[in-house]
Design a protein around this motif. Structure first.
Motif, PDB file in Angstrom:
ATOM      1  N   ARG A  19       1.132 110.010  55.568  1.00 19.11           N
ATOM      2  CA  ARG A  19       1.556 111.204  54.837  1.00 19.11           C
ATOM      3  C   ARG A  19       2.892 110.990  54.135  1.00 19.11           C
ATOM      4  NH1 ARG A  19      -0.735 116.427  56.511  1.00 19.11           N
ATOM      5  NH2 ARG A  19      -2.711 115.939  57.505  1.00 19.11           N
ATOM      6  N   ALA A  20       3.719 110.100  54.700  1.00 18.48           N
ATOM      7  CA  ALA A  20       5.024 109.821  54.091  1.00 18.48           C
ATOM      8  C   ALA A  20       4.911 108.811  52.947  1.00 18.48           C
ATOM      9  CB  ALA A  20       5.992 109.303  55.151  1.00 18.48           C
ATOM     10  N   GLY A  21       3.698 108.408  52.635  1.00 19.56           N
ATOM     11  CA  GLY A  21       3.517 107.504  51.502  1.00 19.56           C
ATOM     12  C   GLY A  21       3.490 106.037  51.880  1.00 19.56           C
ATOM     13  N   CYS A  22       3.438 105.750  53.167  1.00 22.40           N
ATOM     14  CA  CYS A  22       3.322 104.347  53.586  1.00 22.40           C
ATOM     15  C   CYS A  22       1.884 103.887  53.353  1.00 22.40           C
ATOM     16  CB  CYS A  22       3.700 104.230  55.070  1.00 22.40           C
ATOM     17  SG  CYS A  22       3.355 102.611  55.765  1.00 22.40           S
ATOM     18  N   ARG A  23       1.720 102.829  52.600  1.00 24.38           N
ATOM     19  CA  ARG A  23       0.378 102.319  52.316  1.00 24.38           C
ATOM     20  C   ARG A  23       0.209 100.872  52.789  1.00 24.38           C
ATOM     21  NH1 ARG A  23      -0.200 106.683  52.202  1.00 24.38           N
ATOM     22  NH2 ARG A  23      -1.121 108.114  50.700  1.00 24.38           N
ATOM     23  N   HIS A  24       1.197 100.391  53.522  1.00 26.62           N
ATOM     24  CA  HIS A  24       1.099  99.020  54.027  1.00 26.62           C
ATOM     25  C   HIS A  24       1.539  98.973  55.477  1.00 26.62           C
ATOM     26  CE1 HIS A  24       1.109  98.558  49.690  1.00 26.62           C
ATOM     27  NE2 HIS A  24       0.366  97.504  49.901  1.00 26.62           N
ATOM     28  N   TYR A  25       0.663  98.465  56.308  1.00 28.66           N
ATOM     29  CA  TYR A  25       0.959  98.356  57.734  1.00 28.66           C
ATOM     30  C   TYR A  25       0.558  96.959  58.200  1.00 28.66           C
ATOM     31  CZ  TYR A  25       0.607  98.776  62.755  1.00 28.66           C
ATOM     32  OH  TYR A  25       0.748  98.554  64.093  1.00 28.66           O
ATOM     33  N   PHE A  26       1.456  96.300  58.883  1.00 24.74           N
ATOM     34  CA  PHE A  26       1.179  94.972  59.441  1.00 24.74           C
ATOM     35  C   PHE A  26       1.511  95.018  60.919  1.00 24.74           C
ATOM     36  CE2 PHE A  26       2.582  94.606  55.043  1.00 24.74           C
ATOM     37  CZ  PHE A  26       1.545  93.891  54.469  1.00 24.74           C
ATOM     38  N   ALA A 154      11.949 109.011  58.979  1.00 30.67           N
ATOM     39  CA  ALA A 154      12.331 107.595  59.088  1.00 30.67           C
ATOM     40  C   ALA A 154      12.180 106.883  57.746  1.00 30.67           C
ATOM     41  CB  ALA A 154      11.481 106.909  60.156  1.00 30.67           C
ATOM     42  N   PHE A 155      11.113 107.213  57.026  1.00 30.63           N
ATOM     43  CA  PHE A 155      10.905 106.568  55.721  1.00 30.63           C
ATOM     44  C   PHE A 155      11.958 107.014  54.716  1.00 30.63           C
ATOM     45  CE2 PHE A 155       6.768 105.740  57.573  1.00 30.63           C
ATOM     46  CZ  PHE A 155       6.517 104.449  57.124  1.00 30.63           C
ATOM     47  N   ASN A 156      12.318 108.301  54.768  1.00 26.97           N
ATOM     48  CA  ASN A 156      13.344 108.779  53.835  1.00 26.97           C
ATOM     49  C   ASN A 156      14.702 108.143  54.129  1.00 26.97           C
ATOM     50  OD1 ASN A 156      11.595 110.442  52.404  1.00 26.97           O
ATOM     51  ND2 ASN A 156      11.880 112.144  53.830  1.00 26.97           N
ATOM     52  N   ILE A 157      15.036 108.082  55.421  1.00 23.92           N
ATOM     53  CA  ILE A 157      16.322 107.471  55.792  1.00 23.92           C
ATOM     54  C   ILE A 157      16.330 105.998  55.382  1.00 23.92           C
ATOM     55  CG2 ILE A 157      17.741 106.749  57.762  1.00 23.92           C
ATOM     56  CD1 ILE A 157      16.899 109.386  59.147  1.00 23.92           C
ATOM     57  N   LYS A 187       6.910 116.440  51.258  1.00 24.63           N
ATOM     58  CA  LYS A 187       7.840 116.271  50.147  1.00 24.63           C
ATOM     59  C   LYS A 187       8.330 114.825  50.210  1.00 24.63           C
ATOM     60  CE  LYS A 187      11.852 118.268  49.559  1.00 24.63           C
ATOM     61  NZ  LYS A 187      12.841 119.231  50.042  1.00 24.63           N
ATOM     62  N   ILE A 188       7.773 113.998  49.363  1.00 22.26           N
ATOM     63  CA  ILE A 188       8.178 112.592  49.391  1.00 22.26           C
ATOM     64  C   ILE A 188       9.285 112.386  48.365  1.00 22.26           C
ATOM     65  CG2 ILE A 188       7.429 110.215  48.998  1.00 22.26           C
ATOM     66  CD1 ILE A 188       4.640 111.119  49.980  1.00 22.26           C
ATOM     67  N   GLU A 189      10.458 112.091  48.890  1.00 24.94           N
ATOM     68  CA  GLU A 189      11.586 111.854  47.985  1.00 24.94           C
ATOM     69  C   GLU A 189      11.389 110.543  47.239  1.00 24.94           C
ATOM     70  OE1 GLU A 189      15.543 112.382  49.821  1.00 24.94           O
ATOM     71  OE2 GLU A 189      14.472 113.244  51.535  1.00 24.94           O
ATOM     72  N   THR A 190      11.897 110.466  46.038  1.00 23.73           N
ATOM     73  CA  THR A 190      11.838 109.195  45.327  1.00 23.73           C
ATOM     74  C   THR A 190      13.237 108.590  45.291  1.00 23.73           C
ATOM     75  OG1 THR A 190      12.072 110.405  43.279  1.00 23.73           O
ATOM     76  CG2 THR A 190       9.840 109.707  43.871  1.00 23.73           C
ATOM     77  N   PHE A 191      13.270 107.316  45.355  1.00 20.46           N
ATOM     78  CA  PHE A 191      14.549 106.614  45.451  1.00 20.46           C
ATOM     79  C   PHE A 191      14.607 105.501  44.412  1.00 20.46           C
ATOM     80  CE2 PHE A 191      13.708 108.495  49.535  1.00 20.46           C
ATOM     81  CZ  PHE A 191      14.940 109.004  49.917  1.00 20.46           C
ATOM     82  N   ASP A 192      15.813 105.127  44.076  1.00 24.56           N
ATOM     83  CA  ASP A 192      16.017 104.018  43.142  1.00 24.56           C
ATOM     84  C   ASP A 192      15.538 102.725  43.787  1.00 24.56           C
ATOM     85  OD1 ASP A 192      17.004 102.273  41.170  1.00 24.56           O
ATOM     86  OD2 ASP A 192      18.845 101.996  42.342  1.00 24.56           O
ATOM     87  N   LYS A 193      14.608 102.054  43.136  1.00 23.90           N
ATOM     88  CA  LYS A 193      14.115 100.778  43.663  1.00 23.90           C
ATOM     89  C   LYS A 193      14.321  99.665  42.628  1.00 23.90           C
ATOM     90  CE  LYS A 193      12.237 102.390  47.596  1.00 23.90           C
ATOM     91  NZ  LYS A 193      10.920 102.589  48.130  1.00 23.90           N
ATOM     92  N   SER A 194      15.354  99.821  41.818  1.00 18.39           N
ATOM     93  CA  SER A 194      15.568  98.832  40.753  1.00 18.39           C
ATOM     94  C   SER A 194      15.961  97.463  41.314  1.00 18.39           C
ATOM     95  CB  SER A 194      16.657  99.322  39.792  1.00 18.39           C
ATOM     96  OG  SER A 194      17.846  99.570  40.509  1.00 18.39           O
ATOM     97  N   TRP A 195      16.268  97.423  42.611  1.00 24.45           N
ATOM     98  CA  TRP A 195      16.635  96.161  43.259  1.00 24.45           C
ATOM     99  C   TRP A 195      15.411  95.340  43.667  1.00 24.45           C
ATOM    100  CZ3 TRP A 195      14.073  96.383  47.761  1.00 24.45           C
ATOM    101  CH2 TRP A 195      13.789  97.664  48.274  1.00 24.45           C
ATOM    102  N   ALA A 196      14.219  95.954  43.614  1.00 22.35           N
ATOM    103  CA  ALA A 196      13.043  95.342  44.235  1.00 22.35           C
ATOM    104  C   ALA A 196      12.560  94.100  43.496  1.00 22.35           C
ATOM    105  CB  ALA A 196      11.916  96.362  44.308  1.00 22.35           C
ATOM    106  N   ALA A 197      12.009  93.184  44.265  1.00 27.65           N
ATOM    107  CA  ALA A 197      11.384  91.981  43.682  1.00 27.65           C
ATOM    108  C   ALA A 197       9.910  92.298  43.453  1.00 27.65           C
ATOM    109  CB  ALA A 197      11.557  90.791  44.622  1.00 27.65           C
ATOM    110  N   ASN A 198       9.627  92.853  42.287  1.00 26.71           N
ATOM    111  CA  ASN A 198       8.239  93.238  41.994  1.00 26.71           C
ATOM    112  C   ASN A 198       7.786  92.748  40.620  1.00 26.71           C
ATOM    113  OD1 ASN A 198       9.904  94.862  40.558  1.00 26.71           O
ATOM    114  ND2 ASN A 198       9.108  96.807  41.312  1.00 26.71           N
ATOM    115  N   GLY A 199       8.442  91.693  40.136  1.00 28.94           N
ATOM    116  CA  GLY A 199       8.105  91.158  38.816  1.00 28.94           C
ATOM    117  C   GLY A 199       8.969  91.828  37.760  1.00 28.94           C
ATOM    118  N   HIS A 200       9.762  91.031  37.009  1.00 24.06           N
ATOM    119  CA  HIS A 200      10.710  91.670  36.075  1.00 24.06           C
ATOM    120  C   HIS A 200      10.070  92.051  34.756  1.00 24.06           C
ATOM    121  CE1 HIS A 200      10.915  87.901  33.920  1.00 24.06           C
ATOM    122  NE2 HIS A 200      11.503  87.259  34.919  1.00 24.06           N
TER     123      HIS A 200
END
Lengths: 354, 248, 177
Positions: A19-26, A154-157, A187-200
Motif C-alpha cells: 500500500r505504501a508503494g513498495c513494488r520490490h521485495y527480496f 517507514a517508507f516515508n521516513i 497518501k504516498i508522498e513523493t520525494f526528490d530522487k534525482s540522485w538515483a542511478a536509473n539511467g541518465h
C-alpha cells in the motif's frame, strides 16, 4: 470507511508495504517472519511488483541495495540470525545513503538461538549493527494496527532522509492476529530522487552511488553529514506513547509486545491500589528523550521491562542521567515476562522507595 | 581533418589509476566502445566491484553503483528487477566474483538474470597486494602462497566459465584474452555480443577476460602479456561456452 | 466488563488454531476488540498447539495471556499445562474422548464432551473442535452463534462453504450437549 480485517501481523506488514508503494521485495525464509514472504510471493505479481526469493540473506540485502539505488521503494525482512547476515548490506546502505525498509521479527539468540519472541536485537538495531558510525531509524510497533501505520511511515521516513528504516517487532507481533483498519487510499508522498542511478538518458551527468571514500578528510566530511542527518531525525521524528503517567508512582518503560503486557500490569496494579504508568518508545532510534523530559519529575522510579538481558535500559539510564532510579526486569531466550514477574519487581521497588 | 581515433563517450576523460601494463584500462575501453556503438549509455547502469576497479564508477559515463565485495550480481539483480528495460552490467575481478561472491554469481547465472557480467581473471588479488585468488594457477607464487600454490593446501584453480556453463540459466558465456591486438578485437566483439544478448532479453551473459597484473606478478608489462598467452590460456582455454550459435 | 480470555490447546491437526481464529473473527463481527495469538514453530507439525484469544469491549492490553477465563483442552498434556491458568470460576471444556485425566481444580466449571467420538460418529473427525466451541459459546456468551456462522463464511474458502450448514448443526449440538 476503509477496510477492516482480522489479519496476522506479518501479513499486515507485507500488505502495508504494498500500500505504501513498495513494488520490490527480496527475502530469504526464516521463522517467525516467513509469512511476510508468503504474502509478498502471492500479492506482488497481482500488483505488477517483483517478489524474489534470494539465495541468501546477504544476496537479499544487496538486491535491496541495488533496487534502492534506482530510487524504487524496496523492502526485505528477516529474523534475528538473518539480520546478522544482512549487516554488511545495511552498513553499505547507510554509507551510500539509500532509502530502504527492513523488518526484523526478533527471536531468541545468540547463535541459532530459538524461534520464540525476543527483544535481544535492540543493541544491533539501534546502535548500528554493522561496521561504521551509522544508525537506522528503528520503529517499534506494539499492535497489528501499528504494524500497518508504521510500515507505511517507514517508507516515508526512508525517502525523506535517504536512510534505512527498520521495523523492529518480535514473534508475538508477527504471529498474532488483530483487527486492522486499512485506509481506502494511502497518501504516498513523493520525494526528490534525482540522485538515483536509473539511467541518465543523456539528459544529465552520470549519477554514482557509493560508500567508499579513501581520502580520510573526505570520509570524515561524509560522516559529519551522516551525523547531522541523525541529529535532524532525532529532532523531528521521536515518537512515543505516554499511558497513565500523570500520577504514576513508578513508570514502566517498554516497547513492542512487552508494552502491551505492561498495560495489563498497570490494570492489575490499579486494582491493588498501585499507580503505574507506561512510557512506550515507538521510535527506538531516535530514542524518545523528549518523553522522559516530560515525565521525569512524576514517578519515584522507572522500571524498564524487556525480553532481553537489559538492552534498552542502557538508553533509559543515559537519558535519565541518574536523576531518578532506574530498574530492570526481563526474560530471555523466548520467554515472555509475565504479569507476575513484573508485579513482583514493582512491589520490590515500592518497598524500597515508600 | 577526419577523426580516426577518439576516446569513447562512455569513458570519462580522466586519468585512470591503474598500474602500467595492467589491462583494466583496455577492458574499460572495450566496454565503453560497446556502449557507444550500441548507443545505450543513457540507459546503462554499471556496478563497480571491490578490487582494483573499485572506483571505476568514476570512469564510466553511465550511471554507476558501487557494490560490496562479491555482491555485484545481487546488486545488479536489484537494479535490473526495478529497471527491466535498462542495461545493467557488473565489472568484477576473480577474488570478487570467484571467491567471496561465488554464491551471488552462481545464483544470478542460474536465474538467467538478464544482466551482463564482465569478469576480469588475472589469477591474483591486485588491490590487497597480490594474494592467492581462486583462479591462481598451481605453482604460482603469491603473497599468501609464497612457495607456490600447492593443491594439497590450497586446492585447484576454478574455471568459472566452464563451471557456470553447466547451468541452464546463462544465455552466453565466452572467455577472451587481452594479451595482443588480435585477441583484444575478439574480446571487443564478445563484450558487445554480451550486451546485445541482454538487449534482446535472452538472459544472463558473462565474458571472462584473461588479464594481467604485472605489479603483483613481478613481471614487466611485456612479460605479463606473454604469461597470459603461455601460462593462462593453456589452463583457461579461450572460446564460447554457452550461446555459440545464439544470433543477436 | 465484557472480557473473555480464552486458551485452546491440544495436538496439531485438531483444529486448535482455526478454532481460535473463528472466535476472534466472530468477535470482530460483534464490534469487539479481539486478538488471536497462536503458538508457532515445529510444534505445529504434529506436536502440541495452542492459541490465546481475547475478546473484549475495551482495548486489549496484552494478547499474551498468563491466565484465562475459559480453557478448551483436547489432550492430556494441555490439561496438565493450562489447568492452573484458569481463573477461579473459569470455564474448562474438555474433549473427554481425548482427555482422560480429571482436573484437580474444584473452583472451576467443568464441561466434558466426547467431541472426537461425536465427530467420528458424524463421519467427520475435523468437527471435534466445533462441538467444543459450541459449548464455549453457550456457557460464556463470548460470541453469538449467528456471528460464528458469519465467521465460518468469512474464513473458510468458498469450496468449503457447502459444509457450513453441517458445521452449524454440530455447533448447536455442542451448545446443547
Amino acid at each position: 470507511m476503509g477496510q477492516k480485517l482480522l489479519m496476522k501481523g506479518n501479513e499486515v506488514i507485507a500488505e502495508a508495504a504494498i500500500r505504501a508503494g513498495c513494488r520490490h521485495y527480496f527475502g530469504y525464509p526464516i521463522t517467525p517472519q516467513t509469512e511476510i514472504m508468503h504474502y509478498m510471493a502471492k500479492r506482488m505479481p497481482a500488483v505488477g511488483g517483483v517478489f524474489l526469493q534470494a539465495e541468501s540473506e546477504v544476496a537479499a540485502i544487496n538486491m535491496v541495495y541495488g533496487a534502492a539505488s534506482t530510487g524504487h521503494r524496496v523492502m526485505t525482512s528477516s529474523s534475528s540470525p538473518g539480520i546478522s547476515l544482512k549487516q554488511e548490506g545495511i552498513s553499505y546502505i547507510a554509507g551510500a545513503q539509500l532509502p530502504a525498509v527492513i523488518v526484523n521479527i526478533m527471536r531468541g539468540g545468540p547463535g541459532l538461538g530459538g524461534i520464540q519472541p525476543s527483544q535481544s536485537d535492540y543493541f544491533q538495531a539501534t546502535k548500528g549493527g554493522g561496521h561504521g558510525d551509522y544508525h537506522m531509524v528503528v520503529l517499534a510497533p506494539a499492535s497489528v494496527q501499528e504494524l500497518y501505520e508504521l510500515t507505511v511511515e517507514a517508507f516515508n521516513i526512508a525517502d525523506r532522509y535517504r536512510i534505512m528504516t527498520m521495523i523492529l517487532g518480535d514473534g508475538v507481533l508477527g504471529q498474532m492476529m488483530e483487527v486492522v483498519n486499512f485506509r481506502d487510499e494511502e497518501k504516498i508522498e513523493t520525494f526528490d530522487k534525482s540522485w538515483a542511478a536509473n539511467g541518465h538518458d543523456n539528459k544529465r551527468e552520470h549519477n554514482m552511488i557509493t560508500s567508499i571514500h579513501l581520502d580520510p578528510a573526505v570520509l570524515e566530511q561524509w560522516n559529519i553529514g551522516l551525523q547531522n542527518k541523525y541529529k535532524l531525525i532525532s529532532q523531528n521524528e521521536q515518537r512515543y506513547e505516554l499511558y497513565n503517567c500523570d500520577d504514576a508512582e513508578i513508570i514502566l518503560v517498554a516497547y513492542g509486545s512487552v508494552a502491551r503486557i505492561c498495560k495489563g500490569v498497570i490494570r492489575e496494579a490499579a486494582e491493588q491500589g498501585i499507580k503505574l504508568g507506561l512510557l512506550r518508545p515507538i521510535t527506538l532510534f531516535p530514542f524518545p528523550t523528549d518523553a522522559f523530559d516530560k515525565v521525569l519529575d512524576i514517578p519515584k522510579a522507572f522500571l524498564t521491562v524487556e525480553m532481553s538481558s537489559g538492552q534498552m535500559v542502557e538508553d533509559v539510564r543515559l537519558t535519565i542521567e541518574g536523576r531518578k532510579p532506574v530498574y530492570f526486569v526481563g526474560r530471555m531466550g523466548g520467554m515472555i515476562p509475565t504479569v507476575k514477574d513484573i508485579m513482583s519487581k514493582v512491589k520490590e521497588i515500592k518497598e524500597k522507595h515508600d | 581533418m577526419a577523426v580516426v581515433f577518439k576516446a569513447p563517450h562512455a569513458l570519462v576523460d580522466v586519468p585512470m589509476h591503474y598500474c602500467p601494463g595492467c589491462t583494466h584500462g583496455i577492458a574499460h575501453r572495450l566496454i565503453a566502445e560497446a556502449i557507444d556503438e550500441l548507443d545505450i549509455e543513457g540507459k546503462t547502469i554499471g556496478v563497480s566491484p571491490v578490487g582494483c576497479a573499485y572506483n571505476n564508477y568514476l570512469y564510466f559515463n553511465c550511471d554507476m553503483v558501487q557494490a560490496a565485495h562479491g555482491r555485484a550480481p545481487a546488486v545488479a539483480t536489484g537494479i535490473k528487477r526495478c529497471l527491466p528495460e535498462n542495461v545493467v552490467f557488473t565489472y568484477q575481478g576473480d577474488g570478487d566474483l570467484a571467491a567471496i561472491g561465488t554464491s551471488e554469481i552462481v545464483h544470478a547465472a542460474t536465474r538467467g538474470e538478464n544482466i551482463t557480467v564482465i569478469f576480469i581473471n588475472n589469477t591474483i588479488y591486485g588491490m590487497t597486494s597480490g594474494q592467492m585468488a581462486p583462479t591462481t594457477l598451481l605453482g604460482q607464487m603469491t603473497t599468501t602462497t609464497p612457495f607456490g600454490r600447492d593443491p594439497k593446501v590450497n586446492g585447484f584453480p576454478i574455471r568459472v566459465s566452464e563451471m557456470l556453463a553447466t547451468l541452464e540459466g546463462p544465455a552466453y558465456i565466452e572467455r577472451v584474452s587481452l594479451h595482443d591486438v588480435r585477441h583484444i578485437k575478439k574480446a571487443k566483439e564478445a563484450v558487445k555480443k554480451a550486451f546485445r544478448v541482454q538487449l534482446a532479453g535472452k538472459g544472463f551473459s558473462l565474458v571472462e577476460v584473461l588479464s594481467t597484473c604485472p605489479t603483483n606478478w613481478g613481471l614487466s608489462p611485456v612479460e605479463a602479456m606473454k604469461r597470459v598467452e603461455r601460462e593462462m590460456i593453456p589452463h583457461y582455454p579461450l572460446g564460447v561456452f554457452v550461446g555459440a550459435n545464439l544470433e543477436v | 466488563m465484557f472480557l473473555h480470555e480464552i486458551i485452546i490447546a491440544g495436538f496439531g491437526g485438531q483444529g486448535i488454531l482455526s478454532a481460535g481464529r473463528l472466535l476472534a473473527y466472530a468477535g470482530m463481527l460483534e464490534e469487539r476488540q479481539v486478538s488471536f495469538l497462536p503458538s508457532y514453530g515445529p510444534e505445529m507439525r504434529g506436536g502440541t498447539a495452542n492459541c490465546m484469544v481475547v475478546i473484549s469491549e475495551e482495548a486489549i492490553a496484552s494478547p499474551v495471556l498468563n491466565s484465562c477465563s475459559a480453557l478448551i483442552v483436547m489432550n492430556n498434556p494441555s490439561l496438565e499445562k493450562f489447568e492452573s491458568w484458569l481463573k477461579p470460576g473459569g470455564v474448562l471444556i474438555a474433549d473427554s474422548s481425548m482427555v482422560h485425566k480429571k482436573p484437580e481444580r474444584k473452583d472451576i466449571n467443568l464441561f466434558e464432551i466426547p467431541a472426537t467420538e461425536l465427530a467420528s460418529e458424524m463421519g467427520n473427525k475435523t468437527y471435534s473442535n466445533i462441538y467444543l466451541l459450541g459449548k464455549l459459546i453457550k456457557v460464556t456468551g463470548c460470541v453469538t452463534p449467528e456471528n460464528f456462522e458469519k465467521a465460518l463464511y468469512g474464513i473458510l474458502s468458498k469450496s468449503k462453504h457447502q459444509m457450513i450448514p453441517e458445521e452449524m448443526e454440530v455447533l448447536r449440538a455442542g451448545m446443547d450437549y
